[in-house]
Enzyme design. Structure first.
Site, PDB file in Angstrom:
ATOM      1  N   PHE A  15      60.057  53.024  55.207  1.00 32.54           N
ATOM      2  CA  PHE A  15      59.295  53.244  53.979  1.00 32.54           C
ATOM      3  C   PHE A  15      58.019  54.030  54.258  1.00 32.54           C
ATOM      4  O   PHE A  15      57.668  54.950  53.518  1.00 32.54           O
ATOM      5  CB  PHE A  15      58.964  51.899  53.320  1.00 32.54           C
ATOM      6  CG  PHE A  15      58.307  52.053  51.985  1.00 32.54           C
ATOM      7  CD1 PHE A  15      59.051  52.334  50.851  1.00 32.54           C
ATOM      8  CD2 PHE A  15      56.929  51.928  51.856  1.00 32.54           C
ATOM      9  CE1 PHE A  15      58.444  52.494  49.611  1.00 32.54           C
ATOM     10  CE2 PHE A  15      56.312  52.085  50.619  1.00 32.54           C
ATOM     11  CZ  PHE A  15      57.071  52.366  49.499  1.00 32.54           C
TER      12      PHE A  15
ATOM     13  N   GLN B  54      70.086  49.739  48.679  1.00 33.33           N
ATOM     14  CA  GLN B  54      69.390  50.771  47.903  1.00 33.33           C
ATOM     15  C   GLN B  54      70.222  51.099  46.668  1.00 33.33           C
ATOM     16  O   GLN B  54      71.141  50.370  46.328  1.00 33.33           O
ATOM     17  CB  GLN B  54      69.176  52.020  48.783  1.00 33.33           C
ATOM     18  CG  GLN B  54      68.146  51.818  49.892  1.00 33.33           C
ATOM     19  CD  GLN B  54      66.708  51.776  49.360  1.00 33.33           C
ATOM     20  OE1 GLN B  54      66.440  52.062  48.187  1.00 33.33           O
ATOM     21  NE2 GLN B  54      65.779  51.380  50.219  1.00 33.33           N
TER      22      GLN B  54
ATOM     23  N   CYS C 133      41.114  27.067  46.551  1.00 32.14           N
ATOM     24  CA  CYS C 133      40.704  27.778  47.766  1.00 32.14           C
ATOM     25  C   CYS C 133      39.222  27.558  48.063  1.00 32.14           C
ATOM     26  O   CYS C 133      38.443  27.184  47.186  1.00 32.14           O
ATOM     27  CB  CYS C 133      41.029  29.271  47.661  1.00 32.14           C
ATOM     28  SG  CYS C 133      39.775  30.284  46.852  1.00 32.14           S
TER      29      CYS C 133
ATOM     30  N   HIS D 243      41.021  34.096  48.306  1.00 31.72           N
ATOM     31  CA  HIS D 243      41.331  33.645  46.944  1.00 31.72           C
ATOM     32  C   HIS D 243      42.650  34.238  46.443  1.00 31.72           C
ATOM     33  O   HIS D 243      43.518  33.506  45.959  1.00 31.72           O
ATOM     34  CB  HIS D 243      40.215  33.979  45.965  1.00 31.72           C
ATOM     35  CG  HIS D 243      40.656  33.796  44.555  1.00 31.72           C
ATOM     36  ND1 HIS D 243      40.765  32.548  43.968  1.00 31.72           N
ATOM     37  CD2 HIS D 243      41.140  34.686  43.640  1.00 31.72           C
ATOM     38  CE1 HIS D 243      41.264  32.684  42.751  1.00 31.72           C
ATOM     39  NE2 HIS D 243      41.506  33.973  42.526  1.00 31.72           N
TER      40      HIS D 243
ATOM     41  N   CYS E 120      41.530  26.797  40.947  1.00 29.65           N
ATOM     42  CA  CYS E 120      41.962  27.251  42.279  1.00 29.65           C
ATOM     43  C   CYS E 120      41.399  26.354  43.375  1.00 29.65           C
ATOM     44  O   CYS E 120      40.185  26.094  43.407  1.00 29.65           O
ATOM     45  CB  CYS E 120      41.529  28.694  42.503  1.00 29.65           C
ATOM     46  SG  CYS E 120      42.018  29.326  44.120  1.00 29.65           S
TER      47      CYS E 120
ATOM     48  N   ASP F  51      57.089  40.428  49.447  1.00 29.04           N
ATOM     49  CA  ASP F  51      55.888  40.882  50.132  1.00 29.04           C
ATOM     50  C   ASP F  51      55.267  41.947  49.255  1.00 29.04           C
ATOM     51  O   ASP F  51      55.963  42.634  48.508  1.00 29.04           O
ATOM     52  CB  ASP F  51      56.208  41.502  51.496  1.00 29.04           C
ATOM     53  CG  ASP F  51      56.721  42.922  51.345  1.00 29.04           C
ATOM     54  OD1 ASP F  51      57.905  43.073  50.974  1.00 29.04           O
ATOM     55  OD2 ASP F  51      55.953  43.865  51.542  1.00 29.04           O
TER      56      ASP F  51
ATOM     57  N   ASP G 169      59.034  45.212  58.943  1.00 21.61           N
ATOM     58  CA  ASP G 169      59.822  46.230  58.252  1.00 21.61           C
ATOM     59  C   ASP G 169      60.283  47.255  59.291  1.00 21.61           C
ATOM     60  O   ASP G 169      59.880  47.197  60.449  1.00 21.61           O
ATOM     61  CB  ASP G 169      59.031  46.853  57.112  1.00 21.61           C
ATOM     62  CG  ASP G 169      57.861  47.672  57.613  1.00 21.61           C
ATOM     63  OD1 ASP G 169      57.710  47.808  58.841  1.00 21.61           O
ATOM     64  OD2 ASP G 169      57.102  48.169  56.785  1.00 21.61           O
ATOM     65  N   SER G 170      61.109  48.186  58.857  1.00 21.39           N
ATOM     66  CA  SER G 170      61.755  49.096  59.806  1.00 21.39           C
ATOM     67  C   SER G 170      60.933  50.338  60.092  1.00 21.39           C
ATOM     68  O   SER G 170      61.254  51.106  60.987  1.00 21.39           O
ATOM     69  CB  SER G 170      63.090  49.546  59.238  1.00 21.39           C
ATOM     70  OG  SER G 170      62.868  50.409  58.134  1.00 21.39           O
TER      71      SER G 170
ATOM     72  N   ASP H 201      66.211  52.183  56.795  1.00 17.33           N
ATOM     73  CA  ASP H 201      66.911  52.698  55.613  1.00 17.33           C
ATOM     74  C   ASP H 201      66.204  53.921  55.063  1.00 17.33           C
ATOM     75  O   ASP H 201      65.086  54.227  55.460  1.00 17.33           O
ATOM     76  CB  ASP H 201      66.994  51.621  54.526  1.00 17.33           C
ATOM     77  CG  ASP H 201      65.621  51.240  53.991  1.00 17.33           C
ATOM     78  OD1 ASP H 201      64.639  51.318  54.759  1.00 17.33           O
ATOM     79  OD2 ASP H 201      65.516  50.871  52.812  1.00 17.33           O
TER      80      ASP H 201
ATOM     81  N   CYS I  36      36.673  29.528  45.867  1.00 16.66           N
ATOM     82  CA  CYS I  36      36.387  28.965  44.550  1.00 16.66           C
ATOM     83  C   CYS I  36      35.625  27.647  44.660  1.00 16.66           C
ATOM     84  O   CYS I  36      34.850  27.294  43.769  1.00 16.66           O
ATOM     85  CB  CYS I  36      37.680  28.780  43.762  1.00 16.66           C
ATOM     86  SG  CYS I  36      38.394  30.350  43.239  1.00 16.66           S
TER      87      CYS I  36
HETATM   88 ZN    ZN Z   1      40.243  30.642  44.659  1.00 19.72          ZN
END
Ligand code: ZN
Length: 366
Positions: A105, A197, A314, A343, A312, A274, A101-102, A155, A317
């Site tokens: 923000f 914007q 992952c 997770h 899930c 994001d 990012d710039s 921005d 899990c």
């Molecule tokens: Zn998981």
């Protein structure tokens, strides 16, 4: 399948299928190809908190692109360190794509804001109070040194409830700054996205969209959404304007949001996301599941030996129970943050991949 070369050499965007305004595509970068829609884990300070690069790369998470944060990395460790390391990819041992990012923000939300004028922003560091100045050229130079694959224009993002005249000044500045960012030197093989914007006023958004999309950026972002306005307002703006962004360039919705927000925004035509939500929520005890969101600190999980989410894939899990995770959380064990983050990030990655599969299966080939 339609393939579009983006203005920066080494970048192209493929559209594979559309379903309504939703799109399934692939963004090709010098550091790999990224299937879209995509959720990009946020690596604020050069790390996705609690995750190693290997863990991010390992399936089923298999993150193809992460974020880096200009403001944070500029303040700490500082540009000279990252330059000496040979850029952010080498510094963080991350060989896949990075979007930075710039810094805008964070300057507007985190730092003690000094003065803002048409040339840039003076602010004080949230770390030590030291005084700094960020201009479009300074932001682009930081991003050049970081060497991200995708840089973002500097921005001005006004709060969601800002008055119309505040928005107008911010729009004029953001357009002028976008031009200056476009004209600033970039790293070889570094693309640049413009940011639209305009708050929740769709006429103003469209006017700004026309100014930004005329500058031939590699992709376009919608900024200044989910910054305090009601979520219905965010959805209304997305439904009205997201699909009007140029179809042959990737579309990025900055800083959003919940899994439901992503579903809505993808349906409106967004390709990239994001948000700190999966990582931050994980550390705070909130775990996403295909059913109800889990608050792991709840007493109900004290002796629950099932996984966070039966569906899930992952490692968390597959290995650990809610009871064990709750214990780690209550005991403030470091391992908790790692297991929970893995997770939640896997949940987000799977969520957008499942939507992508649906677009490919049910949509029209592009
Ligand atoms: Zn998981």
């Amino acid at each position: 399948m339609k393939r579009f070369d983006l203005p920066t050499p080494g970048f192209s965007f493929e559209l594979h299928a559309t379903l309504g305004h939703a799109r399934a595509g692939v963004l090709h970068t010098p550091h790999g190809s990224i299937e879209t829609p995509v959720f990009m884990p946020v690596g604020t300070a050069g790390t996705v908190k609690a995750m190693t690069a290997d863990e991010l790369r390992a399936p089923p998470l298999d993150a193809k692109i992460i974020l880096g944060n200009t403001y944070h990395l500029y303040l700490r460790p500082g540009l000279e360190v990252i330059e000496a390391a040979g850029g952010l990819h080498k510094f963080a041992a991350w060989d896949r794509a990075i979007l930075t990012d710039s810094g805008g923000f964070q300057v507007f939300s985190l730092a003690a804001l000094g003065e803002i004028d048409d040339d840039g922003v003076t602010f004080r560091s949230h770390l030590d109070g030291s005084k700094h100045r960020l201009t479009p050229e300074v932001s682009m130079n930081i991003q050049r040194v970081l060497g991200s694959d995708i840089a973002m224009c500097f921005d001005q993002c006004p709060p969601g409830d800002a008055a119309a005249d505040v928005h107008e000044v911010a729009l004029a500045r953001t357009t002028a700054w976008a031009r200056r960012c476009r004209d600033a030197p970039r790293a070889t093989g570094q693309a640049l996205f413009g940011i639209v914007q305009g708050g929740v006023d769709t006429a103003r958004r469209r006017r700004h969209m026309a100014e930004i999309t005329a500058m031939d950026f590699d992709g376009h972002a919608l900024g200044g959404l989910a910054v305090g306005e009601a979520i219905e307002e965010t959805y209304r703006v997305l439904d009205e304007v997201a699909h009007e962004l140029p179809a042959e360039r990737p579309r990025y919705l900055m800083g959003v949001g919940t899994p439901q927000d992503l579903t809505r925004a993808i349906a409106a035509g967004i390709d990239m996301f994001d948000c700190v939500m999966p990582t931050r929520n994980a550390r705070n005890g909130y775990l996403f599941t295909s059913g109800q969101r889990v608050n792991i600190s709840n007493h109900a999980h004290r002796a629950d030996f099932g996984p966070i989410d039966e569906t899930c894939p992952c490692a968390t899990c597959g290995t650990h129970s809610r009871a064990y995770l709750r214990h780690l959380f209550q005991a403030k064990e470091i391992l908790y943050a790692r297991l929970a983050t893995l997770h939640n990030l896997t949940f987000y990655a799977r969520h957008v991949r499942q939507i992508r599969e649906r677009i490919l299966a049910d949509g029209q080939p592009a």
